[in-house]
Design an enzyme around this catalytic site. Structure first.
Site, PDB file in Angstrom:
ATOM      1  N   LYS A 180      49.679 -56.572   7.932  1.00  0.00           N
ATOM      2  CA  LYS A 180      50.985 -56.237   6.836  1.00  0.00           C
ATOM      3  C   LYS A 180      50.708 -57.174   5.750  1.00  0.00           C
ATOM      4  CE  LYS A 180      52.236 -52.399   9.099  1.00  0.00           C
ATOM      5  NZ  LYS A 180      52.588 -52.498  10.401  1.00  0.00           N
TER       6      LYS A 180
HETATM    7  C1  LIG Z   1      53.525 -51.422  11.377  1.00  0.00           C
HETATM    8  C2  LIG Z   1      54.342 -50.344  11.416  1.00  0.00           C
HETATM    9  C3  LIG Z   1      55.367 -50.326  12.044  1.00  0.00           C
HETATM   10  C4  LIG Z   1      55.804 -51.133  13.292  1.00  0.00           C
HETATM   11  O1  LIG Z   1      55.651 -52.502  12.884  1.00  0.00           O
HETATM   12  P1  LIG Z   1      55.188 -53.785  14.119  1.00  0.00           P
HETATM   13  O2  LIG Z   1      55.657 -55.018  13.372  1.00  0.00           O
HETATM   14  O3  LIG Z   1      53.723 -53.684  14.327  1.00  0.00           O
HETATM   15  O4  LIG Z   1      55.855 -53.413  15.208  1.00  0.00           O
HETATM   16  C5  LIG Z   1      56.414 -49.353  11.907  1.00  0.00           C
HETATM   17  N1  LIG Z   1      55.958 -48.299  11.062  1.00  0.00           N
HETATM   18  C6  LIG Z   1      54.881 -48.417  10.197  1.00  0.00           C
HETATM   19  C7  LIG Z   1      54.571 -47.419   9.287  1.00  0.00           C
HETATM   20  C8  LIG Z   1      53.875 -49.303  10.407  1.00  0.00           C
HETATM   21  O5  LIG Z   1      52.813 -49.381   9.646  1.00  0.00           O
END
Ligand SMILES: *Cc1c(COP(=O)(O)O)cnc(C)c1O
Length: 368
Positions: A180
């Site tokens: 992210k």
């Molecule tokens: C990455 C992501 C999540 C979940 O986040 P994690 O930290 O991986 O649990 C939820 N929604 C979207 C759209 C994502 O890309």
């Protein structure tokens, strides 16, 4: 092979983690609070609660706002399956809706048609970091008493009409997983203005205990605690917060570089007839991933070609109404199904070199 995404981490992150090692306090503690304050300041938000993943941020937020069995939640089918799993974990019902093919964000007109008295929440996803039409969403929420819970996993740092995502709205959930916009290794945050619900979320993240372990040890009666609500073990650890603190210090250079790569891609692809680039608000978006739509049914062919050239690609995401586990909630979504055949994610990450960027562009031009 160029990956689609990759974290940019180095000695600064290790340095912060070492500080945590030196204190001997690895779990929820002062580094987490420091990270929360830094995020709060960066976003201009009122309450920031750091948790262990973006998924648990969404789960705990829904739970704290009282979304429960039988409640219905409108959500685009085109999202990471985490968005849907948190709804079904609460035995609530996902009501799938369409996306706008130009942005891949929630289609407001389609969403309006799906509103009934059973709808308790709407979950927009700021796709690739490009903010949804928040004015319309918050208006709809207010008019129908529906909670707007933003899955902002892609959008840390992005803005909407001059305001940072997370600094306004009902409740916003971020992810700090490895790929992210910034990473904590793994991590997430719930951001909201309501102080009472924020307190409830703080208890829920650590098993419903009214004061977290760190605070308890400041008191004399250090053995005493009270469990006051349904809770989970969802808190962030000092180790993960340390990584996040180092990343947050670099975010403006991350943003600048990724925006430059996106501008280069857009310029190169703008006139290619066989692909469509997404329609982003370029000044306000922190680009999370870069996606194109490959037209004329040639997506698979292009994937194979790029693969041979050493360019990794992905498809984000497989629509959830097509997933076996979510079949009971399935409904025909022709636009989403069409878009799913076209989307292709290309490499975008901070440490890409000029040569890497050029390889992606030249390979796509060569394909045509
Ligand atoms: C990455 C992501 C999540 C979940 O986040 P994690 O930290 O991986 O649990 C939820 N929604 C979207 C759209 C994502 O890309």
């Amino acid at each position: 092979m160029l990956p689609v995404s990759r974290p940019s981490i180095g000695s600064e992150e290790l340095e912060e983690v070492k500080k945590v090692f030196d204190t001997g306090w690895l779990g929820l503690g002062s580094t987490v609070f420091e990270f929360e304050n830094a995020v709060k300041e960066y976003l201009g938000a009122k309450n920031v609660i750091a948790v262990n993943t973006g998924t648990t941020a969404l789960h705990i937020a829904f739970d704290a706002f009282g979304i429960t069995e039988g409640d219905e939640v409108i959500v685009p089918s085109l999202t990471f399956c985490a968005s849907i799993q948190v709804i079904t974990a609460l035995r609530a019902i996902p009501v799938f809706c369409e996306v706008d093919p130009d942005t891949l964000n929630i289609d407001i007109n389609d969403l309006r048609k799906r509103i009934t008295p059973r709808i308790k929440a709407i979950m927009p996803i700021h796709y690739c970091g490009n903010a949804c039409d928040m004015d319309s969403l918050l208006d709809i929420g207010k008019k129908h008493s529906i909670l707007i819970i933003e899955d902002a996993a892609h959008a840390f740092g992005s803005s909407y009409k001059g305001k940072k995502i997370g600094s306004f709205g009902d409740v916003t959930c971020f992810s700090f997983d490895p790929i992210k916009n910034i990473t904590c290794g793994e991590g997430g945050a719930v951001v909201l203005s309501d102080d009472d619900i924020a307190e409830e979320i703080r208890r829920k993240r650590i098993l419903g205990i009214d004061k977290d372990t760190w605070h308890r040890y400041q008191n004399k009666k250090s053995w005493f605690y009270e469990v006051t609500t349904q809770g989970y073990r969802y808190h962030m650890s000092n180790i993960n917060a340390a990584i996040g603190l180092a990343q947050l210090k670099k975010i403006s250079v991350f943003i600048e570089k990724k925006r430059k790569i996106v501008a280069t891609y857009n310029e190169a692809f703008r006139y290619l007839k066989g692909i469509k680039i997404l329609n982003w608000n370029r000044d306000e978006t922190v680009p999370f991933t870069y996606m194109i739509r490959v037209l004329d049914g040639r997506r698979g062919e292009m994937m194979d070609f790029l693969n041979e050239k050493g360019v990794g690609t992905g498809v984000h995401y497989i629509p959830n109404h097509l997933q076996p586990f979510f079949k009971p909630f399935s409904t025909p979504l022709p636009i989403t199904e069409q878009v799913y055949e076209e989307i292709l994610t290309l490499p975008l990450y901070y440490d890409m070199t000029e040569n890497d960027i050029d390889l992606v562009i030249q390979s796509i031009i060569a394909f045509f």
